[in-house]
Scaffold this motif. Structure first.
Motif, PDB file in Angstrom:
ATOM      1  N   VAL A 138      -7.637   8.220   4.981  1.00 40.29           N
ATOM      2  CA  VAL A 138      -8.096   7.135   4.115  1.00 40.29           C
ATOM      3  C   VAL A 138      -7.252   5.900   4.379  1.00 40.29           C
ATOM      4  N   TYR A 139      -7.892   4.740   4.434  1.00 42.40           N
ATOM      5  CA  TYR A 139      -7.136   3.494   4.586  1.00 42.40           C
ATOM      6  C   TYR A 139      -7.775   2.415   3.724  1.00 42.40           C
ATOM      7  N   GLY A 140      -6.994   1.365   3.503  1.00 43.83           N
ATOM      8  CA  GLY A 140      -7.479   0.192   2.795  1.00 43.83           C
ATOM      9  C   GLY A 140      -6.795  -1.030   3.369  1.00 43.83           C
ATOM     10  N   ALA A 141      -6.637  -2.069   2.534  1.00 46.11           N
ATOM     11  CA  ALA A 141      -5.872  -3.223   2.973  1.00 46.11           C
ATOM     12  C   ALA A 141      -4.383  -2.910   2.982  1.00 46.11           C
ATOM     13  N   SER A 142      -3.988  -1.901   2.189  1.00 45.51           N
ATOM     14  CA  SER A 142      -2.598  -1.477   2.103  1.00 45.51           C
ATOM     15  C   SER A 142      -2.611   0.006   1.754  1.00 45.51           C
ATOM     16  N   VAL A 143      -1.522   0.479   1.143  1.00 52.32           N
ATOM     17  CA  VAL A 143      -1.511   1.853   0.632  1.00 52.32           C
ATOM     18  C   VAL A 143      -1.570   1.824  -0.890  1.00 52.32           C
ATOM     19  N   GLY A 144      -2.309   0.871  -1.438  1.00 49.05           N
ATOM     20  CA  GLY A 144      -2.422   0.716  -2.882  1.00 49.05           C
ATOM     21  C   GLY A 144      -3.255   1.798  -3.534  1.00 49.05           C
ATOM     22  N   SER A 145      -3.517   1.624  -4.820  1.00 55.97           N
ATOM     23  CA  SER A 145      -4.092   2.689  -5.633  1.00 55.97           C
ATOM     24  C   SER A 145      -5.561   2.979  -5.343  1.00 55.97           C
ATOM     25  N   ARG A 146      -6.297   2.050  -4.758  1.00 59.56           N
ATOM     26  CA  ARG A 146      -7.670   2.376  -4.354  1.00 59.56           C
ATOM     27  C   ARG A 146      -7.660   3.472  -3.299  1.00 59.56           C
TER      28      ARG A 146
END
Length: 360
Positions: A138-146
């Motif tokens: 899983v990835y996002g813009a960062s390693v934030g809570s989403r």
């Protein structure tokens, strides 16, 4: 880019060996988990190799991996994008599939309190072609809570394959990219096998009031201190709540301390934060909660990453506890006793639900 097709593999979520405090502290000095935010990964921008290198993960850290791991295992891994549809269309890791975020946060009401709606979650993964035995990143813009909420949702439905998170997010990836609307992906058969050990209910907590952080499990409130302390006049107080404060026995460790820009905070600091300063027992049960069921998943995955054995989420959150109907004496809210562990951290990109721009 077109022609995106799914990939699959199998493994187990907790296949990594348990991390030890000594090993993590020893690895911290040499770990390449950087603490500074990187430039946002906007369309047309090539990620320099040194930015990717800063997001590599070494030492006894579970579940978080760097871009080189993904490059080596891309063909055997299903890649999931936790960002919104607009960011996904602009730019994404090639062949990534976007997670319908509202579905994987769904809750179901029971007599014991709100719990993850595993049927709705499994249906969402089925729709994007994820099978129970797929290895997933899983990835996002960062390693934030989403991002961490997606990881939790997979664990909650009993995912059999491995579950990993890309440290540094999209901006750390210097491999092939895709743009535009995703290609059609065949759905998969995903029958949930709910892992109730990943969460607790309101009634489970009510039975433990008085023992939490004493002889019972550790209880961590991940909200900002102002909400935890019920600071009068603070903007952090939710106007929809009938009561303010925190669950009896909870300590406050704001979840943003887990994140340094787009990367996880260095492992040695995380061990110090949770074991030394917060005094949590890595071999005992730890329950995390927030105002909702998204932000606390950052602490849930972080604790698992540094070797805590039994970490659970209160999916109903403080919102359910504060607004419970009936005999509220069974669900007390505390303000007199307060333990706040100070944290430093910041979340890059929009993985915390905030604003995002191409300038970071």
């Amino acid at each position: 880019m077109t022609g995106e097709t799914p990939n699959a593999a199998d493994d187990e979520f907790d296949a990594s060996e348990n991390a030890t405090r000594r090993g993590l502290l020893r690895a911290a000095a040499g770990a390449t988990v950087a603490s500074a935010a990187s430039t946002a990964g906007c369309l047309g921008v090539t990620t320099p190799a040194d930015v990717a290198a800063q997001s590599e993960v070494s030492g006894n850290v579970r579940h978080f991996v760097g871009p080189s791991w993904l490059a080596d295992n891309r063909e055997e891994t299903v890649v999931l994008d936790a960002r919104d549809a607009e960011r996904f269309r602009e730019e994404r890791i090639y062949r990534a599939r976007r997670v319908p975020f509202d579905a994987i946060t769904a809750r179901e009401s029971t007599d014991e309190g709100a719990v993850p709606d595993t049927d709705a979650i499994a249906a969402a993964f089925s729709e994007i072609g994820v099978s129970p035995d797929d290895d997933v990143l899983v990835y996002g813009a960062s390693v934030g809570s989403r991002v961490t909420r997606v990881a939790f949702a997979l664990a909650a439905v009993g995912h059999e394959g491995s579950i990993r998170v890309l440290n540094g997010g999209l901006s750390a990836w210097n491999g092939r990219l895709g743009t535009g609307s995703r290609d059609r992906i065949s759905s998969a058969d995903y029958e949930p096998d709910p892992a109730a050990s990943t969460w607790v209910t309101r009634e489970w907590l009510a039975d433990g009031v008085g023992a939490l952080n004493g002889d019972g499990p550790g209880l961590v409130d991940v909200r900002v201190p102002e909400a935890y302390l019920a600071a009068a006049g603070s903007d952090a107080l939710n106007d929809d709540h009938d009561r303010h404060g925190h669950l009896p026995g909870a300590i406050d460790v704001h979840w943003v301390g887990n994140v340094a820009g787009r990367r996880m905070t260095e492992p040695g600091r995380l061990v110090e934060l949770y074991e030394v300063e917060a005094g949590l027992d890595r071999s005992g049960t730890v329950v995390v909660y927030g105002d909702d069921n998204v932000d606390p998943t950052s602490t849930w995955l972080t604790l698992k990453a540094i070797g805590f054995e039994d970490v659970r989420l209160y999916d109903g959150g403080f919102g359910e506890w504060a607004n419970v109907e009936g005999d509220r004496g069974r669900y007390p809210v505390e303000t007199a006793t307060n333990v706040v562990v100070e944290t430093e951290g910041s979340v890059g990109g929009d993985d915390d639900g905030g604003d995002f721009s191409c300038t970071g």
